[in-house]
Enzyme design. Structure first.
Site, PDB file in Angstrom:
ATOM      1  N   SER A 146       6.778 -17.091 -53.259  1.00  0.00           N
ATOM      2  CA  SER A 146       5.358 -17.308 -53.520  1.00  0.00           C
ATOM      3  C   SER A 146       5.108 -17.644 -54.987  1.00  0.00           C
ATOM      4  CB  SER A 146       4.553 -16.053 -53.153  1.00  0.00           C
ATOM      5  OG  SER A 146       4.616 -15.798 -51.781  1.00  0.00           O
ATOM      6  N   HIS A 163       3.177 -21.749 -50.272  1.00  0.00           N
ATOM      7  CA  HIS A 163       4.466 -22.165 -49.720  1.00  0.00           C
ATOM      8  C   HIS A 163       4.297 -23.574 -49.158  1.00  0.00           C
ATOM      9  CE1 HIS A 163       6.655 -18.193 -49.684  1.00  0.00           C
ATOM     10  NE2 HIS A 163       5.411 -17.818 -49.943  1.00  0.00           N
ATOM     11  N   HIS A 221       8.216 -16.240 -42.851  1.00  0.00           N
ATOM     12  CA  HIS A 221       8.229 -14.785 -42.914  1.00  0.00           C
ATOM     13  C   HIS A 221       8.159 -14.184 -41.512  1.00  0.00           C
ATOM     14  CE1 HIS A 221       6.638 -16.128 -46.819  1.00  0.00           C
ATOM     15  NE2 HIS A 221       7.144 -15.024 -47.323  1.00  0.00           N
ATOM     16  N   TYR A 230       6.307 -11.741 -40.615  1.00  0.00           N
ATOM     17  CA  TYR A 230       4.924 -11.435 -40.247  1.00  0.00           C
ATOM     18  C   TYR A 230       4.156 -12.650 -39.722  1.00  0.00           C
ATOM     19  CZ  TYR A 230       3.743 -13.196 -44.966  1.00  0.00           C
ATOM     20  OH  TYR A 230       3.615 -13.958 -46.092  1.00  0.00           O
ATOM     21  N   GLU A 231       4.685 -13.854 -39.922  1.00  0.00           N
ATOM     22  CA  GLU A 231       4.027 -15.051 -39.397  1.00  0.00           C
ATOM     23  C   GLU A 231       4.252 -15.223 -37.896  1.00  0.00           C
ATOM     24  OE1 GLU A 231       4.178 -18.627 -42.168  1.00  0.00           O
ATOM     25  OE2 GLU A 231       5.776 -17.379 -42.998  1.00  0.00           O
ATOM     26  N   ALA A 278       8.200 -13.034 -54.832  1.00  0.00           N
ATOM     27  CA  ALA A 278       7.178 -12.263 -55.524  1.00  0.00           C
ATOM     28  C   ALA A 278       7.196 -10.856 -54.943  1.00  0.00           C
ATOM     29  CB  ALA A 278       5.811 -12.904 -55.326  1.00  0.00           C
ATOM     30  N   MET A 333       8.144  -8.770 -48.808  1.00  0.00           N
ATOM     31  CA  MET A 333       8.147  -9.096 -47.386  1.00  0.00           C
ATOM     32  C   MET A 333       9.122 -10.213 -47.028  1.00  0.00           C
ATOM     33  SD  MET A 333       3.994  -9.092 -46.976  1.00  0.00           S
ATOM     34  CE  MET A 333       3.012  -7.802 -47.747  1.00  0.00           C
ATOM     35  N   SER A 334      10.194 -10.350 -47.780  1.00  0.00           N
ATOM     36  CA  SER A 334      11.126 -11.457 -47.528  1.00  0.00           C
ATOM     37  C   SER A 334      12.514 -11.105 -48.043  1.00  0.00           C
ATOM     38  CB  SER A 334      10.612 -12.733 -48.220  1.00  0.00           C
ATOM     39  OG  SER A 334      10.667 -12.581 -49.633  1.00  0.00           O
ATOM     40  N   ASN A 368       2.534  -7.631 -59.176  1.00  0.00           N
ATOM     41  CA  ASN A 368       1.510  -6.581 -59.191  1.00  0.00           C
ATOM     42  C   ASN A 368       2.211  -5.231 -59.229  1.00  0.00           C
ATOM     43  OD1 ASN A 368       2.058  -7.276 -56.147  1.00  0.00           O
ATOM     44  ND2 ASN A 368       1.251  -5.184 -56.145  1.00  0.00           N
ATOM     45  N   HIS A 395      -3.298 -11.533 -52.505  1.00  0.00           N
ATOM     46  CA  HIS A 395      -2.372 -12.661 -52.525  1.00  0.00           C
ATOM     47  C   HIS A 395      -2.684 -13.598 -53.684  1.00  0.00           C
ATOM     48  CE1 HIS A 395       0.676 -15.267 -50.925  1.00  0.00           C
ATOM     49  NE2 HIS A 395      -0.161 -16.273 -50.800  1.00  0.00           N
TER      50      HIS A 395
END
Length: 335
Positions: A38, A71, A94, A96-97, A124, A248-249, A272, A306
């Site tokens: 990201s 992306h 990902h 979650y997609e 990220a 998440m990746s 963050n 995000h």
């Protein structure tokens, strides 16, 4: 045999055949693959413009598509440095997609069949370690340590990432093993290549100004499925387990790369700070006379978005690009 019954090996070969039909001989077998996370798609801009060839993910047989902002969803071939043939994923798919975990890692299989020998993964991530600041870079390894702790660490290897989903069975290697790629039970204690990490630290001294506040760490990445960001309790749990960053990746790709025998180098950009502090109890005296807006502000403190992730990626992109490219030049460039 229908397409849904094809093995990952067969699907990867179909994708490679499609790609090579449009590639010059000099890019048929790239040495390195880079996955741009990201906000880090600018890495693709370092490709020599006269050698650049792009493919939309949607055009590549069996390739998973990315739907996330930041992306771009394209595969870029070309030369890095003076003469390093490379392929870059500008954005990733990902879990979650809605993709299966093995679909998420499928591009790594394609890289293997393209004859890539080294994979550089970027992402990220939220910072769990209080010593990490937004904009810092984290070289994934096991928990960071002082030189005095090194001999103990060599004898007692800590986990190099936390893959709780994998431990629970959501694993990219689940199912019949495909011997064309690797063994049934691949080890991961050597997942993060030591020679490559040494080159990163050497490159850091070259590309970073001594006046810069940005730091390079080594630390543990925890994979979570997403798409929700972690609760405060979850963040505290992950930190207690030894994680320094969370995202998440990346980990499914790392597992698959090592199954394929590829060398792995992985970076996180801290975009963050995860919130670890507990929220006040509802019956605390100090809260009783506060307005609703003040109570909301307490909950909002430190909340990740995000947009924040993308902005932090833009701010640190140039330093990340310089570090990755200098590292690869040190490793591969023969000019």
């Amino acid at each position: 045999m229908t397409k849904t019954e094809l093995t990952a090996f067969q699907r990867a070969n179909e994708a490679v055949s499609y790609l090579r039909a449009s590639l010059p001989e000099s890019l048929q077998k790239p040495q390195v693959a880079i996955v741009c996370g990201s906000g880090l798609g600018g890495l693709a801009d370092t490709i020599q413009s006269d050698s650049r060839i792009e493919f939309d993910y949607a055009s590549i047989p069996h390739f998973p598509r990315s739907t996330v902002a930041g992306h771009a969803g394209k595969l870029v071939f070309g030369f890095l440095g003076q003469n390093i043939p490379a392929v870059l994923m500008v954005g990733r798919a990902h879990y979650y997609e809605g993709h299966s975990i093995d679909q998420v890692a499928f591009p790594i299989r394609v890289f293997k069949q393209l004859a890539v020998n080294t994979v550089v993964l970027t992402n990220a991530a939220g910072g769990l370690n209080s010593e990490y600041a937004v904009g810092d870079l984290v070289l994934l390894n096991d928990a960071s340590r002082t030189p005095a702790e090194l001999s103990s660490a060599i004898a007692n290897t800590d986990p190099q990432h936390l893959f709780l989903a994998g431990l629970a069975g959501t694993h990219p290697l689940r199912g019949a093993n495909e011997e064309e790629f690797g063994v049934r039970f691949p080890p991961l204690s050597d997942a993060y290549d030591l020679e490559l990490r040494r080159h990163v630290h050497q490159a850091w001294k070259t590309v970073m100004s001594p006046e810069s506040d940005r730091k390079l760490h080594e630390g543990v990445y925890a994979f979570v499925a997403g798409p929700t960001y972690e609760t405060r309790a979850e963040s505290r749990m992950l930190r207690m387990l030894g994680a320094d960053v969370v995202g998440m990746s990346t980990v499914p790709e790392i597992v698959t790369a090592r199954h394929c025998g590829l060398r792995v180098l992985a970076f996180s950009l801290v975009t963050n700070q995860a919130v670890l502090s507990p929220v006040p109890r509802g019956d605390e005296d100090l809260l009783q006379n506060k307005a609703a807006g003040e109570l909301s502000a307490i909950l909002e403190e430190g909340k990740a978005t995000h947009e924040e992730v993308l902005e932090a990626g833009r701010a640190a992109a140039i330093d990340m690009q310089k570090l990755v490219i200098q590292t690869l030049v040190n490793v591969f460039d023969r000019a």
